[in-house]
Design an enzyme around this catalytic site. Sequence first.
Site, PDB file in Angstrom:
ATOM      1  N   ARG A  21      28.438  44.464  55.158  1.00 42.11           N
ATOM      2  CA  ARG A  21      29.048  43.779  56.189  1.00 42.11           C
ATOM      3  C   ARG A  21      29.367  44.826  57.224  1.00 42.11           C
ATOM      4  O   ARG A  21      29.723  44.368  58.484  1.00 42.11           O
ATOM      5  CB  ARG A  21      30.414  43.161  55.863  1.00 42.11           C
ATOM      6  CG  ARG A  21      30.131  41.910  54.924  1.00 42.11           C
ATOM      7  CD  ARG A  21      31.458  41.342  54.190  1.00 42.11           C
ATOM      8  NE  ARG A  21      31.462  39.892  53.547  1.00 42.11           N
ATOM      9  CZ  ARG A  21      31.770  39.804  52.589  1.00 42.11           C
ATOM     10  NH1 ARG A  21      32.669  40.648  51.996  1.00 42.11           N
ATOM     11  NH2 ARG A  21      31.300  38.610  51.830  1.00 42.11           N
ATOM     12  N   GLU A  32      22.953  48.440  37.205  1.00 41.09           N
ATOM     13  CA  GLU A  32      23.988  47.866  36.150  1.00 41.09           C
ATOM     14  C   GLU A  32      23.147  47.913  34.727  1.00 41.09           C
ATOM     15  O   GLU A  32      22.040  47.586  34.434  1.00 41.09           O
ATOM     16  CB  GLU A  32      23.694  46.400  36.418  1.00 41.09           C
ATOM     17  CG  GLU A  32      24.538  45.442  35.461  1.00 41.09           C
ATOM     18  CD  GLU A  32      25.921  45.841  35.012  1.00 41.09           C
ATOM     19  OE1 GLU A  32      26.430  45.803  33.829  1.00 41.09           O
ATOM     20  OE2 GLU A  32      26.735  46.225  35.901  1.00 41.09           O
ATOM     21  N   CYS A  42      38.004  37.984  32.942  1.00 34.68           N
ATOM     22  CA  CYS A  42      39.397  37.605  32.488  1.00 34.68           C
ATOM     23  C   CYS A  42      39.262  36.030  31.809  1.00 34.68           C
ATOM     24  O   CYS A  42      40.225  35.606  31.427  1.00 34.68           O
ATOM     25  CB  CYS A  42      40.315  37.591  33.752  1.00 34.68           C
ATOM     26  SG  CYS A  42      41.026  39.502  34.110  1.00 34.68           S
ATOM     27  N   ASP A 277      37.815  50.150  36.582  1.00 41.55           N
ATOM     28  CA  ASP A 277      38.459  50.489  35.134  1.00 41.55           C
ATOM     29  C   ASP A 277      37.966  51.763  34.729  1.00 41.55           C
ATOM     30  O   ASP A 277      38.354  52.112  33.822  1.00 41.55           O
ATOM     31  CB  ASP A 277      38.043  49.343  34.176  1.00 41.55           C
ATOM     32  CG  ASP A 277      38.627  48.075  34.362  1.00 41.55           C
ATOM     33  OD1 ASP A 277      39.468  47.868  35.291  1.00 41.55           O
ATOM     34  OD2 ASP A 277      38.260  47.202  33.405  1.00 41.55           O
ATOM     35  N   ASN A 299      38.894  44.668  41.937  1.00 43.27           N
ATOM     36  CA  ASN A 299      38.535  43.904  43.147  1.00 43.27           C
ATOM     37  C   ASN A 299      38.911  44.896  44.205  1.00 43.27           C
ATOM     38  O   ASN A 299      38.240  44.793  45.207  1.00 43.27           O
ATOM     39  CB  ASN A 299      38.643  42.688  42.996  1.00 43.27           C
ATOM     40  CG  ASN A 299      37.775  41.908  42.153  1.00 43.27           C
ATOM     41  OD1 ASN A 299      36.712  41.369  42.489  1.00 43.27           O
ATOM     42  ND2 ASN A 299      38.290  41.387  41.157  1.00 43.27           N
ATOM     43  N   TYR A 420      64.541  27.432  48.578  1.00 44.33           N
ATOM     44  CA  TYR A 420      65.433  26.596  47.552  1.00 44.33           C
ATOM     45  C   TYR A 420      65.278  24.822  47.800  1.00 44.33           C
ATOM     46  O   TYR A 420      65.338  24.546  48.923  1.00 44.33           O
ATOM     47  CB  TYR A 420      66.895  26.891  47.768  1.00 44.33           C
ATOM     48  CG  TYR A 420      67.795  25.753  47.181  1.00 44.33           C
ATOM     49  CD1 TYR A 420      68.006  25.577  45.965  1.00 44.33           C
ATOM     50  CD2 TYR A 420      68.813  25.192  48.059  1.00 44.33           C
ATOM     51  CE1 TYR A 420      68.748  24.333  45.392  1.00 44.33           C
ATOM     52  CE2 TYR A 420      69.447  24.185  47.614  1.00 44.33           C
ATOM     53  CZ  TYR A 420      69.559  23.901  46.353  1.00 44.33           C
ATOM     54  OH  TYR A 420      70.410  22.872  45.763  1.00 44.33           O
TER      55      TYR A 420
END
Length: 439
Positions: A21, A32, A42, A277, A299, A420
């Site tokens: 972008r 990869e 997750c 990670d 991310n 509230y």
Amino acid sequence: MRYVIIGGDAAGMSAAMQIVRNDDQAEITVLEKGSIYSYGQCGLPYVVGGLIESTEKLIARKVETFRSKYGIDARILHEATSVNPQERIVTGTNHENGQPFEVPYDKLLIATGGSPLLPLWKGVTAENIHVVKTIPDTVRLLNDLRDDVEEVVIIGAGYIGLELAENIHRLKKKIRIIQRGSQIASMFDPDMAELLQLEAERNGVIVTLNEEVQAIEDGQVKTNGNTYKADLIIVSVGIRPNTAFLKQTGIRMLENGAIVVNDKLETSIPGIYAAGDCATHFHIVKQKPDYIPLGTTANKQGRIAGLNMAGKLRTFKGVAGTSVIKFFDLIAASTGLTETQLNKSGIPYKTSSIQTTNKAGYYPDAEPLHLKLLYHRDTGRLLGGQAIGKSGAEKRIDVLAAALFNRMTIEELEDLDLSYSPPVNGVWDPLQQAARRAK
């Protein structure tokens, strides 16, 4: 500009999209090691439990999309095995054809993630245990969770271990959790973790504490105290950064192999970035690099690394270790430091704990909410907190995470203008109730 990214999941592809972008002339190559790009790790435990119908639902973008729509040279089964910072070349093996490859770069992002730790217990083989970190791991586990599997042993009681315990329980299996420490869920203090243990036991999950696994033999898990039958074994004792292939580069790392980065996600070598990670995460309470591998951070770091690589200056402000887990009927959330961490750091602190309700106490379905705040003994500055209840825990911890980010004191919590209405909150939010009790 030739950009090379090692790793095609959360951090790597967040970076790649920012480069696309912001640099019209970018030549982006992604390497990869596996065959699947950009998926939600997750969500894997919930595929195991059947709440998510297949691993396909977790894939955000297929590799073909990155190639055809965004012009990225997205390669699969390409394992990087070394980096030459002087010549700016990544070398590795193409597992599709068994041939070596070389890719030159101007800027490099290391986003190789982490791999599950697997202790060298006697009798451990790849065939008799399971880990859950990738889609192939999950497919293999699902294939082995047959009807004849009755007793499942989960070794380790962190996020993944607890989520798997709940989801495999949905499959009507008998679950035992073995934890070598004195509590489950070490991201909580013992007094709060006890609530999660009670929830496990209420649902028929057996929790075994203070026992260390020594061997896995003949369908049994042997600890320093007992032997347990196991038709299927899952190990979930943490992860290690996938950085061993970088040892000869001179890149600065922590003792565990996490790559040390600055606030622009740059490593100690010019032109090389790291995120997710495999990298360090600056802790805003400790005020130093830490290692807290979470999907949100991967991310975010990937996005910021990509912006900086493309020449758009953006800094990573750090983390507080904010996390949340659903465990049967409870939501448990935490942020900042625990008492254990504060005692190790030598920071003087006090605590304020309350049991209250998640909404106005007189409202018909008000449920108990346990909340604990930790703050500096001398200055009152907030240091962390934990909340557990059937609902509302995550809201309070998210507010507390924002307070930690802004270095607020416990007294200043009382000044916040929080929403509230009797169906959703009391006139004094539980955070403010705990703050008032501290005074």
